[in-house]
Enzyme design. Structure first.
Site, short mmCIF file in Angstrom:
data_model
loop_
_atom_site.label_atom_id
_atom_site.label_comp_id
_atom_site.label_asym_id
_atom_site.label_seq_id
_atom_site.Cartn_x
_atom_site.Cartn_y
_atom_site.Cartn_z
CB CYS A 78 -0.99 -0.01 1.16
SG CYS A 78 -0.40 0.74 2.67
CD GLU A 79 -0.71 5.41 -3.63
OE1 GLU A 79 -0.08 5.03 -4.63
OE2 GLU A 79 -1.59 6.29 -3.68
CG HIS A 80 -2.28 5.48 1.79
ND1 HIS A 80 -3.54 4.97 1.59
CD2 HIS A 80 -2.13 6.49 0.90
CE1 HIS A 80 -4.14 5.64 0.62
NE2 HIS A 80 -3.31 6.56 0.17
CG HIS A 81 -0.10 2.68 6.16
ND1 HIS A 81 -1.30 2.59 5.50
CD2 HIS A 81 -0.28 3.53 7.19
CE1 HIS A 81 -2.20 3.35 6.12
NE2 HIS A 81 -1.60 3.94 7.14
CD GLN A 119 -8.37 -4.30 -2.78
OE1 GLN A 119 -7.97 -4.31 -1.61
NE2 GLN A 119 -9.44 -4.97 -3.18
CG HIS A 147 -5.49 -3.54 2.48
ND1 HIS A 147 -4.91 -2.61 1.66
CD2 HIS A 147 -6.44 -4.16 1.75
CE1 HIS A 147 -5.50 -2.65 0.47
NE2 HIS A 147 -6.44 -3.58 0.50
CB CYS A 149 -1.90 -0.51 6.56
SG CYS A 149 -3.10 -0.42 5.24
ZN LIG Z 1 -2.11 1.28 4.05
#
Ligand SMILES: [Zn+2]
Length: 189
Positions: A78-81, A119, A147, A149
């Site tokens: 995931c590009e956020h975490h 996603q 996920h 995260c």
């Molecule tokens: Zn994430």
């Protein structure tokens, strides 16, 4: 060591220090380099292109029935975490004269999954790539993923599975076609 590898290695070294670890202790001595290599591997999709992946594996066919590739294993970040999300992709298309080599569908999934993603974007990129390569009358992609995260931090919803779908062409226009696909992947109500 390549420039990129030594740069990422250096930064992992700093991250370990930032976390309060001692990067010089025995167990961690090679960790920055190993982590850098692992991250490069998990992001290798940036170095690949659709042309190179498909590599001419398009075959003339007068089949105009839905082609489905189910349960393609999927590993992404995931590009956020920068934490993994893991699941399955189901891809279908309706050919118009050309079919794609079977393993190529999985390789297209992999190329986009091995990048930093969310996603929903991953689902769309796969659908549009299959559409672009095959000129299909329709493309459907469903991804079901867990996920890390979500599971390991924050809300810790350990069993929640996120489902995303993109329907193009015939799958969008025709309820019957969409239903047939969802039934075949075991997702219709
Ligand atoms: Zn994430």
């Amino acid at each position: 060591m390549s420039d990129q590898l030594s740069q990422i290695t250096h930064h992992y070294h700093e991250i370990l220090k930032g976390l309060g670890e001692d990067p010089e202790r025995e167990g961690l001595l090679d960790t920055p380099k190993r982590a850098a290599k692992a991250m490069q591997y998990l992001c290798r999709g940036y170095e690949q292109s659709l042309d190179e992946i498909v590599n001419g594996a398009l075959f003339a066919s007068d089949n105009d029935e839905m082609v489905i590739v189910r349960d393609i294993e999927l590993y992404s970040l995931c590009e956020h975490h920068l934490l993994p999300f893991i699941g399955k992709a189901h891809v279908a298309y309706i050919p118009t004269g050309k079919v794609l080599g079977l393993s190529k569908v999985a390789r297209i999934v992999d190329m986009f999954a091995r990048r930093l993603q969310i996603q929903e974007n991953l689902t769309r990129q796969i659908a549009e790539a299959v559409q672009q390569v095959t000129s299909a009358a329709g493309v459907a992609v469903v991804i079901e993923a867990k996920h890390m995260c979500m599971m390991m931090r924050g809300v810790e919803k350990q069993n929640s599975v996120m489902t995303s779908s993109v329907m193009l062409g015939a799958f969008r226009q025709s309820t019957n076609t969409r239903q047939e696909f969802l039934q075949l992947i075991g997702r219709s109500k």
